[in-house]
Design an enzyme around this catalytic site. Structure first.
Site, PDB file in Angstrom:
ATOM      1  N   ILE A  92     -12.403  -5.579   8.428  1.00  0.00           N
ATOM      2  CA  ILE A  92     -11.461  -4.081   8.405  1.00  0.00           C
ATOM      3  C   ILE A  92     -11.850  -3.158   7.345  1.00  0.00           C
ATOM      4  O   ILE A  92     -11.219  -2.946   6.322  1.00  0.00           O
ATOM      5  CB  ILE A  92     -10.035  -4.643   8.059  1.00  0.00           C
ATOM      6  CG1 ILE A  92      -9.889  -5.838   6.865  1.00  0.00           C
ATOM      7  CG2 ILE A  92      -9.501  -5.484   9.418  1.00  0.00           C
ATOM      8  CD1 ILE A  92      -8.447  -6.281   6.427  1.00  0.00           C
ATOM      9  N   LYS A 110       1.812  -7.104   5.708  1.00  0.00           N
ATOM     10  CA  LYS A 110       1.873  -8.272   4.808  1.00  0.00           C
ATOM     11  C   LYS A 110       3.199  -8.008   4.072  1.00  0.00           C
ATOM     12  O   LYS A 110       3.501  -6.866   3.494  1.00  0.00           O
ATOM     13  CB  LYS A 110       0.797  -8.026   3.796  1.00  0.00           C
ATOM     14  CG  LYS A 110      -0.853  -7.919   4.630  1.00  0.00           C
ATOM     15  CD  LYS A 110      -2.002  -7.856   3.856  1.00  0.00           C
ATOM     16  CE  LYS A 110      -2.998  -7.356   4.462  1.00  0.00           C
ATOM     17  NZ  LYS A 110      -3.165  -6.123   4.493  1.00  0.00           N
ATOM     18  N   TYR A 127       0.610  -1.202   0.111  1.00  0.00           N
ATOM     19  CA  TYR A 127       0.054  -0.078  -0.087  1.00  0.00           C
ATOM     20  C   TYR A 127       0.864   1.228   0.133  1.00  0.00           C
ATOM     21  O   TYR A 127       0.312   2.271  -0.159  1.00  0.00           O
ATOM     22  CB  TYR A 127      -0.860   0.000   1.261  1.00  0.00           C
ATOM     23  CG  TYR A 127      -1.853  -1.157   1.454  1.00  0.00           C
ATOM     24  CD1 TYR A 127      -2.010  -2.156   0.354  1.00  0.00           C
ATOM     25  CD2 TYR A 127      -2.593  -1.452   2.562  1.00  0.00           C
ATOM     26  CE1 TYR A 127      -3.034  -3.260   0.346  1.00  0.00           C
ATOM     27  CE2 TYR A 127      -3.459  -2.717   2.714  1.00  0.00           C
ATOM     28  CZ  TYR A 127      -3.373  -3.372   1.690  1.00  0.00           C
ATOM     29  OH  TYR A 127      -4.412  -4.581   1.893  1.00  0.00           O
ATOM     30  N   HIS A 159       1.002 -11.760   1.609  1.00  0.00           N
ATOM     31  CA  HIS A 159       0.066 -10.938   1.072  1.00  0.00           C
ATOM     32  C   HIS A 159      -0.840 -11.788   0.043  1.00  0.00           C
ATOM     33  O   HIS A 159      -2.062 -12.011  -0.039  1.00  0.00           O
ATOM     34  CB  HIS A 159       0.561  -9.611   0.621  1.00  0.00           C
ATOM     35  CG  HIS A 159      -0.669  -8.634   0.327  1.00  0.00           C
ATOM     36  ND1 HIS A 159       0.023  -7.396   0.591  1.00  0.00           N
ATOM     37  CD2 HIS A 159      -1.790  -8.900  -0.073  1.00  0.00           C
ATOM     38  CE1 HIS A 159      -1.214  -6.814   0.502  1.00  0.00           C
ATOM     39  NE2 HIS A 159      -2.359  -7.392   0.131  1.00  0.00           N
TER      40      HIS A 159
HETATM   41  N1  LIG Z   1      -5.306  -8.928   1.760  1.00  0.00           N
HETATM   42  C1  LIG Z   1      -5.672  -8.342   0.635  1.00  0.00           C
HETATM   43  O1  LIG Z   1      -5.347  -8.800  -0.466  1.00  0.00           O
HETATM   44  C2  LIG Z   1      -6.462  -7.192   0.692  1.00  0.00           C
HETATM   45  C3  LIG Z   1      -7.129  -6.892  -0.461  1.00  0.00           C
HETATM   46  C4  LIG Z   1      -7.789  -5.671  -0.428  1.00  0.00           C
HETATM   47  C5  LIG Z   1      -7.990  -4.878   0.651  1.00  0.00           C
HETATM   48  N2  LIG Z   1      -7.306  -5.573   1.808  1.00  0.00           N
HETATM   49  C6  LIG Z   1      -7.626  -4.625   3.058  1.00  0.00           C
HETATM   50  O2  LIG Z   1      -9.056  -4.397   3.422  1.00  0.00           O
HETATM   51  C7  LIG Z   1      -9.348  -3.220   3.700  1.00  0.00           C
HETATM   52  C8  LIG Z   1     -10.786  -3.064   3.351  1.00  0.00           C
HETATM   53  O3  LIG Z   1     -10.846  -3.160   1.982  1.00  0.00           O
HETATM   54  P1  LIG Z   1     -11.318  -2.088   0.765  1.00  0.00           P
HETATM   55  O4  LIG Z   1     -10.481  -0.835   1.374  1.00  0.00           O
HETATM   56  O5  LIG Z   1     -10.645  -2.862  -0.631  1.00  0.00           O
HETATM   57  O6  LIG Z   1     -12.551  -1.840   0.618  1.00  0.00           O
HETATM   58  P2  LIG Z   1     -14.136  -1.635   1.682  1.00  0.00           P
HETATM   59  O7  LIG Z   1     -13.505  -1.606   2.946  1.00  0.00           O
HETATM   60  O8  LIG Z   1     -14.818  -2.665   1.190  1.00  0.00           O
HETATM   61  O9  LIG Z   1     -14.714  -0.533   1.169  1.00  0.00           O
HETATM   62  C9  LIG Z   1     -13.910   0.908   0.944  1.00  0.00           C
HETATM   63  C10 LIG Z   1     -14.814   1.918   0.160  1.00  0.00           C
HETATM   64  O10 LIG Z   1     -15.926   1.858   0.785  1.00  0.00           O
HETATM   65  C11 LIG Z   1     -16.323   3.455   1.237  1.00  0.00           C
HETATM   66  N3  LIG Z   1     -16.777   3.584   2.278  1.00  0.00           N
HETATM   67  C12 LIG Z   1     -16.577   2.929   3.610  1.00  0.00           C
HETATM   68  N4  LIG Z   1     -17.146   3.270   4.546  1.00  0.00           N
HETATM   69  C13 LIG Z   1     -18.469   3.879   4.067  1.00  0.00           C
HETATM   70  C14 LIG Z   1     -19.661   4.462   4.389  1.00  0.00           C
HETATM   71  N5  LIG Z   1     -20.097   4.186   5.783  1.00  0.00           N
HETATM   72  N6  LIG Z   1     -20.418   4.952   3.651  1.00  0.00           N
HETATM   73  C15 LIG Z   1     -20.225   5.030   2.152  1.00  0.00           C
HETATM   74  N7  LIG Z   1     -19.014   4.601   1.644  1.00  0.00           N
HETATM   75  C16 LIG Z   1     -18.107   4.285   2.598  1.00  0.00           C
HETATM   76  C17 LIG Z   1     -15.044   4.028   1.168  1.00  0.00           C
HETATM   77  O11 LIG Z   1     -14.915   5.302   0.405  1.00  0.00           O
HETATM   78  P3  LIG Z   1     -14.069   6.590   1.303  1.00  0.00           P
HETATM   79  O12 LIG Z   1     -12.715   5.898   1.936  1.00  0.00           O
HETATM   80  O13 LIG Z   1     -14.157   7.687   0.374  1.00  0.00           O
HETATM   81  O14 LIG Z   1     -14.853   6.851   2.606  1.00  0.00           O
HETATM   82  C18 LIG Z   1     -14.091   3.186   0.064  1.00  0.00           C
HETATM   83  O15 LIG Z   1     -14.087   3.728  -1.136  1.00  0.00           O
HETATM   84  C19 LIG Z   1      -8.234  -2.437   2.901  1.00  0.00           C
HETATM   85  O16 LIG Z   1      -8.278  -1.232   3.001  1.00  0.00           O
HETATM   86  C20 LIG Z   1      -7.174  -3.101   3.058  1.00  0.00           C
HETATM   87  O17 LIG Z   1      -6.587  -2.956   4.551  1.00  0.00           O
HETATM   88  C21 LIG Z   1      -6.477  -6.310   1.630  1.00  0.00           C
END
Ligand SMILES: NC(=O)c1ccc[n+]([C@@H]2O[C@H](COP(=O)([O-])OP(=O)(O)OC[C@H]3O[C@@H](n4cnc5c(N)ncnc54)[C@H](OP(=O)(O)O)[C@@H]3O)[C@@H](O)[C@H]2O)c1
Length: 279
Positions: free
Chosen positions: A232, A79, A54, A112
């Site tokens: 998360i 990771k 990241y 990862h």
């Molecule tokens: N291990 C892996 O391969 C892997 C892959 C992907 C992600 N991850 C981890 O998982 C975490 C979460 O996944 P993600 O970031 O992909 O997606 P997510 O948490 O499912 O969604 C994040 C999105 O939702 C929006 N959002 C969040 N809360 C909201 C609310 N209350 N109302 C409206 N919109 C909202 C955010 O916008 P805003 O930011 O503009 O509010 C952002 O665009 C990542 O940040 C990372 O730490 C790990």
């Protein structure tokens, strides 16, 4: 400083406790990562998820340091990035992760992606075990591992990962893999738990949110929590960050859980583990 969110703790194999609700930082730029982690800690989150990939470990580290919280009050996951699987590279990368995060040890360190076609991920797993043995990772685990990958590392080393972080949300419930993890005593964590925001307009989810007088994001986060998953969610907006953590004073009924479960359509928002390989 506000009081901590009363997130339940889940015990991983080996006895390390992980807060069930954590905070994601993927796609947060440097300044967003700093300000959103500060906002998350102020809102009471005590578990931050980052990764070398990241590019924001230094910002996450600075935010945690500036929060004034004691090191043992914040659970930190990072990771191992894809180009660094080879043992010597993994050792160098892990040392850099600790330096960037300004910590002596992380609470959880994950591979990862397995990249099964282009890496010897069993050797990578053995290297991860060194980091746990020397105390610089309190627990070690994996991310994006499917049953075949889990079997391979466990068969070779006899050591199970503490946790498997995989894509899970109502359109991708991952029931079989979660059951497999559970049978082995591996905790499962949901990444992209909100489907990167794409699920927030789903009519079933919005109608349940209306029934409860809660936000759609809160309903989805409750679904993960009630399945026993670590979750998360990420946001860079302080009001969403706080609201996403305000999920411990209501419950989804069995009927509401079943309606959300019926949305599963095997639909990914991110990459499949079979498609993430070194170039
Ligand atoms: N291990 C892996 O391969 C892997 C892959 C992907 C992600 N991850 C981890 O998982 C975490 C979460 O996944 P993600 O970031 O992909 O997606 P997510 O948490 O499912 O969604 C994040 C999105 O939702 C929006 N959002 C969040 N809360 C909201 C609310 N209350 N109302 C409206 N919109 C909202 C955010 O916008 P805003 O930011 O503009 O509010 C952002 O665009 C990542 O940040 C990372 O730490 C790990």
């Amino acid at each position: 400083m506000s009081s901590a969110v009363p997130s339940p703790l889940i015990e991983m194999a080996g006895g390390v406790l992980i807060p069930q609700l954590g905070f994601g930082t993927y796609k947060a730029t440097s300044s967003e990562a700093y300000s959103s982690v500060r906002a998350a800690l102020d809102a009471g989150y005590r578990h931050i998820d980052t990764a070398e990939m990241y590019g924001n470990e230094p910002d996450v580290g600075r935010a945690i340091a500036d929060s004034g919280l004691a090191r043992d009050e914040v659970f930190i996951t990072s990771k191992l990035n894809n180009p660094f699987h080879e043992p010597a590279a993994a050792r160098r990368s892990f040392a850099q992760t600790l330096e960037d995060l300004q910590v002596e040890a992380v609470d959880l360190f994950l591979i990862h992606w397995p990249m099964a076609k282009t890496t010897d991920y069993v050797a990578t797993w053995r290297t991860m075990l060194e980091f746990q043995a020397d105390g610089r990772a309190r627990a070690v685990g994996v991310s994006n591992f499917e049953q075949k990958h889990l079997r391979a590392i466990i068969d070779a080393t006899g050591v199970k990962p503490a946790l498997n972080q995989i894509e899970i949300h109502p359109y991708l419930a991952q029931r079989e893999l979660v059951d497999f993890d559970t049978e082995l005593g591996i905790v499962t964590a949901s990444w992209s738990p909100l489907g990167r925001g794409a699920l927030l307009t789903d009519p079933v989810l919005t109608s349940i949110a209306d029934e409860l007088g809660r936000s759609t994001a809160q309903v989805i986060i409750r679904w993960h929590l009630q399945r026993g998953l670590v979750v998360i969610p990420k946001s860079v907006h302080p009001e969403r960050i706080a609201s996403n953590a305000d999920v411990f004073d209501f419950e989804l009924s069995d009927d509401q859980m079943a309606r959300i479960n019926s949305l599963d359509r095997g639909q990914r928002t991110g990459s499949s583990p079979d498609n993430v390989e070194l170039a």
